[in-house]
Design an enzyme around this catalytic site. Structure first.
Site, PDB file in Angstrom:
ATOM      1  N   GLY A   1       0.843  -1.194   0.000  1.00  0.00           N
ATOM      2  CA  GLY A   1       0.000   0.000   0.000  1.00  0.00           C
ATOM      3  C   GLY A   1       0.876   1.241   0.000  1.00  0.00           C
TER       4      GLY A   1
ATOM      5  N   GLY B   1       1.563   4.026   3.938  1.00  0.00           N
ATOM      6  CA  GLY B   1       2.520   3.212   3.203  1.00  0.00           C
ATOM      7  C   GLY B   1       3.634   4.025   2.571  1.00  0.00           C
TER       8      GLY B   1
ATOM      9  CB  SER C   1     -14.645  18.680   2.936  1.00  0.00           C
ATOM     10  OG  SER C   1     -14.070  18.969   4.187  1.00  0.00           O
TER      11      SER C   1
ATOM     12  NE  ARG D   1     -15.859  12.996   9.967  1.00  0.00           N
ATOM     13  CZ  ARG D   1     -14.765  12.752   9.278  1.00  0.00           C
ATOM     14  NH1 ARG D   1     -14.264  11.536   9.270  1.00  0.00           N
ATOM     15  NH2 ARG D   1     -14.173  13.698   8.602  1.00  0.00           N
TER      16      ARG D   1
ATOM     17  CD  GLU E   1      -9.886   3.540   6.398  1.00  0.00           C
ATOM     18  OE1 GLU E   1      -9.367   4.193   5.486  1.00  0.00           O
ATOM     19  OE2 GLU E   1     -11.098   3.252   6.421  1.00  0.00           O
TER      20      GLU E   1
ATOM     21  NE  ARG F   1     -11.135   8.780  10.251  1.00  0.00           N
ATOM     22  CZ  ARG F   1     -11.351   9.885   9.534  1.00  0.00           C
ATOM     23  NH1 ARG F   1     -10.832  11.035   9.912  1.00  0.00           N
ATOM     24  NH2 ARG F   1     -12.098   9.845   8.449  1.00  0.00           N
TER      25      ARG F   1
END
Lengths: 636, 223, 256
Positions: free
Chosen positions: A41, A46, A285, A331, A425, A435
């Site tokens: 990744g 990564g 966003s 959220r 993640e 989160r």
């Protein structure tokens, strides 16, 4: 029996990481080139890990299934990245960022990890600026900040609406430099489909070359999975088309525990569904919530155009229910509230959507200010929907977005398989049950730039693993098995396409393992997913052959893993008899409909060990909250 | 000097050569047009102008050689660029949508340049050769104005001349601003001005040079 | 949103492999105007799979116009007729009932076709490996606010940095030139203080690799800017040209 040892260092929380860094074993500079490290990744985690390990002198092999490292889905993060710089002098600190993150995660994250995350957050900003990431600035030339959901300070750094892109391109540039210097070997268009474990430790990976179809073997002293999340189990999510759980899932089936799979985040500000052919849900966003006000009509089934609904007939439900956080509520709360009003039939034009309205902000600040802040987001909205958000309120609705769950890792980001590290993640560690906005970028880069380079070295110096030849039976057997697996997928030749079955899985997941869950639904879901899995293996149609570019085959392999993961998610959700963060069990709520946590019985991480088809054993990692007092999360 | 040929052979270097030689030719055309405009003042004025250049012949010869080199560089380099660029894009699209993303002038530089090149050969073999060496094709006299009248009275010659001047205008319209872009002098303050100047320049050149054959073919009553 | 559907005739380029010959294949589809063009191909692929036929190979990922993975040439224009969007953001409401739509891969020697609509754009990565970075190691960097950077300068850098590396510039250019891509990266760093130490070395290295890979030269048609989904300006090419000349004309720093 796996024993979960989180390896949290001794000492006061603010000293743990410093002490640990001192106590960790180091690899002599001259010896680093004797170690090979595989990084799977090339997203934020990564790319940053591969670059940093390459800089240190290790031989890094970086893998991505994309045509280029720069395509990873980190690129799509819009809003920003948190850091406890306190440049705004508004009372921020490492401790406050730590506190907010633990609280935002509804007390289901490991304190020590979260503190470290907050601690290195400042280094990330410094690093990115040094790389030439063009963050937004104020007129005086210093860095600008904005505020974000779940925080009362302005600590979010941003680069227009493309922060993820700029941070990823920064990490990619660091990676490019190492590729140019020959310290990182870049393998593109290769998908990891198997982990090789021998003698109880991770030895390497098996990939399918997505161009030639060859099954290839790669050996190393350590393997880092930086392979992202699994929201695409829902079929429709904000994740990119190719995001998948395969690498993590295959590691899970080789012995890595999977933690808290039911902790999924539903993002409150996505575009609503337009029709059957929809392939993914576009995200707007969350930073829009800084200036946009969310509302629906007070009346059920109100089909009027939003601009025709007078002020007095609008319900600004977030501002009403959560006066101190209002439109910036976390959220999970925002998403659930949107679903509530839509379920009441009060959604925009009676549909599954709510309004996000900028008219107040435009009147207050002027259209040019809004354009400067969110211009590109508004453009995206208009491109997709054909409506002008400067004139008509946006329509938004929640969609699966991020998965807090992932492979279980200890403080060193090492999974239950020694030598297998999991970053970003793909691991479970820092966000608990929910989160906060602008924290994913922070975690990916923290893990990659500042944590793994130390802890991987500690493993290599301490455990002194040897490297197996790819001719070793462990590699040969695994490769053979995967070759057969691929052939099996191609030989079923049934009637349903991969997408047909994936859509069915998505519907089960969204309806029964989505925003609201209950015992009955979860049990049904497990049953239905098992049946669907049978259907897949008996009736899927995968065309083409395995020695060629075959996207149909790629999708089939990924879906096979989702069908297993989906069941585990439902099982985990069923077992967790409480509501917390992104996991809302309808049986466990207050009279006002708020989530009801059960700290007595569920202050733990549920880490699942695979023990055969549709069978898992649960291991608990008890969580202790020494520094942030367990309290009911209140954003009122 | 390895660095120089290496630099000039790079993709940007080749553009640089085009731009530098192009600018030289742009400057030359201004001088050339200014002198030739004396044609409109009649035979005496024009002949006088040509005569005043007589004492500078040695210098003019040198300048001519330099100009020739500049032309050769501009043409050879342009063709090299064209070949390399063709190789970079061997296949065409089924639908040609170039008009949606670029100007006509910019896409036709090779064609307009080629025709201007043919024109140049004709122009040199008629005017330059007669003015300098052969004299009037019929009389052999070095009566310059008469020579001009002679050539422009031939309809095929005048018409080709006019067409070539229009295409030269096209070529200059793109080439002018393009040279500045290549030098890196493109910013939002000055570049629009440069583009404007380029447009005016190319129109002046096309109209200026083109007006001469038009004048002699249609309006000059000498014959 | 719309309840009607559009009937379209698609002519899609099919090519089994890099060396095989390709051709256009006709498909008749009926599609919702709210669907994106890639969703239309998804649906078409699903029906091809149902019939046991190989689906059309094309690349896409984020479907939000930011990852740069998708890139089809639609009726001769990279990313289609609407300016400043990527292919994934092209919605079918831009077409009329009965239209014929040609869908082709990018065509450039440096971007060879791999299969159907998928091309190999690894050349862009190679240009980046040559110098598309600021050479700083992880750790040991100054505080982020140590060097103030004027808002305007940061904005200029950001304008260039927005490039998504999709390759539409190469596809649009009649010379298949990669100058817009390369210059965007060069400019991002050339205007920032962080990029100064390697500024002139960077431009030389990146241009050298760009030339090696067989991309064409720029003839200033500006088709790249017109087709760029992020509207990256050709001013970046001017900046790159300037830096390139300066780097070539100035003497070695060590001698001075």
């Amino acid at each position: 029996m796996v024993k979960l040892d989180s390896r949290i260092p001794e000492g006061h929380i603010s000293e743990k990481w410093t002490n640990h860094k001192f106590n960790m074993k180091l690899v002599n500079p001259a010896n680093k080139r004797k170690f090979d490290v595989i990084v799977v990744g090339t997203g934020l985690a990564g790319a940053s890990a591969a670059a940093s390990l390459g800089e240190l002198g290790y031989n890094v092999k970086a893998f991505t299934y994309h045509d280029s490292a720069r395509r990873a889905h980190s690129i799509a993060a819009q809003g920003g990245i948190n850091a406890a710089k306190n440049y705004q002098n508004d009372g921020d600190s490492i401790y406050r960022l730590f506190y907010d993150t633990v609280k935002g995660g509804d007390f289901r994250a490991r304190e020590a990890n979260v503190y470290r995350l907050a601690e290195v957050s400042n280094n990330i900003i410094d690093q990115c600026v040094a790389q030439g990431v063009p963050f937004a600035r104020e007129y005086g030339g210093l860095l600008d900040n904005r505020s974000f959901g779940g925080a009362q300070v302005s600590r979010t750094f941003y680069a227009r609406g493309q922060t993820g892109q700029q941070l990823l391109l920064g990490a990619y540039s660091a990676l490019s430099r190492q590729v140019g210097l020959g310290k990182v070997e870049m393998y593109t268009r290769k998908e990891m489909i198997g982990l090789v474990v021998e003698g109880g430790i991770a030895r390497g990976i098996i990939c399918r070359d997505l161009v030639t179809g060859e099954i290839e073997k790669y050996s190393a002293h350590a393997v880092l999975l930086c392979t992202g999340g699994y929201s695409n189990v829902f079929f429709l999510s904000t994740n990119a088309m190719n995001c998948n759980v395969t690498a993590a899932w295959r590691a899970h089936k080789k012995g890595a525990l999977f933690a808290n799979p039911c902790f999924t985040q539903i993002h409150p500000t996505c575009l609503p569904l337009h029709g059957e052919s929809q392939s993914k849900l576009a995200l707007m966003s969350e930073s829009l919530r800084n200036d946009g006000r969310i509302w629906v009509s007070k009346t059920k089934g109100d089909k009027r155009e939003p601009n025709d609904i007078p002020e007095g007939e609008r319900d600004y439900y977030l501002e009403r229910k959560y006066p101190s956080f209002g439109n910036l509520s976390p959220r999970d709360i925002s998403s659930r509230s949107a679903k509530e009003v839509a379920d009441e039939g009060r959604g925009a034009k009676g549909k599954e959507a709510v309004y996000l309205d900028f008219s107040d902000a435009i009147n207050r600040l002027g259209e040019h200010v809004i354009r400067e802040k969110y211009g590109n987001l508004f453009d995206i909205y208009e491109t997709i929907t054909g409506e002008n958000p400067y004139k008509v309120p946006m329509q938004i609705y929640p969609a699966p977005h991020y998965t807090m769950g992932g492979l279980w890792v200890d403080y060193n980001l090492q999974s239950t398989i020694p030598g297998l590290f999991v970053l970003g993640e793909a691991n479970f560690s820092d966000h608990g049950a929910n989160r906060l906005g602008a924290s994913a970028l922070m975690q990916g880069l923290a893990d990659g730039y500042f944590v793994a380079p130390y802890t991987v070295g500690n493993y290599l110096a301490g455990d002194k693993p040897d490297m197996l030849s790819t001719d070793h039976a462990a590699f040969e057997d695994e490769a053979k098995e995967l070759e057969d697996y691929t052939k099996k997928l191609l030989s079923i030749n049934g009637k349903q396409t991969v997408d047909d079955i994936h859509k069915k899985l998505g519907r089960i997941m969204w309806n029964k393992v989505g925003m609201g869950r209950n015992e009955k639904g979860l049990k049904e879901a497990m049953e239905e997913i098992r049946d669907l899995k049978q259907e897949f293996w008996n009736d899927v149609k995968v065309v083409g052959n395995d020695k060629d570019i075959n996207q149909n085959l790629e999708r089939a392999g990924r879906l096979a893993d989702y069908l297993e993961l989906g069941e585990l998610m439902a099982l985990d959700a069923l077992e967790r008899n409480e509501s917390c963060g992104g996991h809302f069990r309808e049986e466990y709520q207050t009279e006002e409909g708020e989530a009801l946590r059960d700290d007595e019985n569920y202050t733990h991480v549920s880490a699942w060990a695979f023990s055969g088809e549709s069978h898992w054993d649960m291991h608990k990692e008890e969580l202790e909250f020494e520094y942030v007092k367990l309290a009911t999360r209140s954003y009122k | 000097m390895g660095w120089l040929s290496e630099s000039l052979n790079s993709s940007i270097g080749k553009k640089f050569v085009m731009a530098v030689t192009g600018i030289c030719l742009i400057l030359f055309l201004i001088v050339h047009l200014a002198g030739n405009l004396t044609l409109f003042a009649g035979a005496e004025a024009f002949n006088a102008y040509v005569h005043t250049l007589e004492p500078f012949k040695p210098i003019i010869r040198v300048i001519e050689v330099i100009l020739a080199l500049v032309f050769v560089f501009h043409i050879v380099n342009g063709v090299r660029l064209w070949i390399a660029n063709r190789q970079a894009r061997p296949e065409r699209y089924a639908v040609n949508a170039a008009s949606k993303n670029s100007s006509y002038f910019s896409r036709t530089m090779l064609s307009t340049g080629s025709i201007v090149f043919i024109f140049l050969i004709l122009h040199l073999s008629s005017f330059w050769a007669t003015f300098n060496f052969q004299g009037h094709p019929e009389t052999g006299e070095f009566e310059f104005f008469e020579i001009v009248v002679y050539f422009f009275s031939m309809p095929w010659y005048a018409v080709f001349y006019i067409i070539a001047m229009v295409l030269l205008g096209f070529h200059l319209n793109h080439g002018f601003q393009s040279a500045f872009q290549t030098f890196g002098w493109n910013n939002s303050k000055y570049f629009p001005v440069i583009e404007k100047i380029g447009q005016i320049y190319s129109v002046v050149m096309a109209v200026g040079f083109g007006s001469m054959p038009v004048y002699f073919l249609f309006f000059y009553g000498g014959n | 949103m719309a309840d009607t559907t559009l009937k379209l005739k698609l002519k899609i380029w099919r090519q089994p492999g890099p060396k095989a010959a390709g051709s256009f294949v006709d498909y008749d589809v009926e599609v919702s105007p709210d669907a994106s063009i890639l969703e239309m191909i998804d649906e078409l692929n699903n029906s091809l799979e149902q019939e046991g036929k190989e689906p059309i190979v094309f690349e896409s990922d984020c479907r939000e116009g930011i990852c740069g993975t998708c890139g089809l040439v639609i009726n001769g224009q990279p990313h289609g007729p609407v300016p400043k969007i990527a292919t994934c953001q092209l919605h079918m409401r831009q077409f009329n009932d009965g239209d014929t739509v040609y869908i082709e891969p990018y065509r450039a020697k440096a971007f060879p076709v791999m299969k159907d609509l998928t091309v190999d754009r690894s050349g862009f990565d190679k240009i980046m490996y040559a110098g598309g970075f600021v050479s700083v190691n992880t750790g040991g960097v100054p505080d982020a606010n140590a060097i103030p950077i004027p808002k305007e300068v940061a904005a200029r850098s950001m304008d260039a940095a927005e490039c998504i590396g999709c390759g539409a510039c190469v596809a649009a250019c009649k010379n298949a030139s990669a100058m817009l891509f390369t210059s965007a990266k060069v400019t991002q760093f050339a205007v920032l203080p962080q990029g100064q130490p390697e500024r002139y070395e960077r431009v030389q290295k990146m241009v050298a690799v760009m030339d090696e890979l067989g991309f064409g030269a720029c003839t200033n048609t500006y088709a790249c800017e017109a087709e760029c989904p992020k509207g990256i300006s050709v001013k970046n090419i001017a900046q790159m040209n300037r830096d390139f000349f300066v780097s070539k004309l100035s003497g070695s720093k060590q001698e001075a």
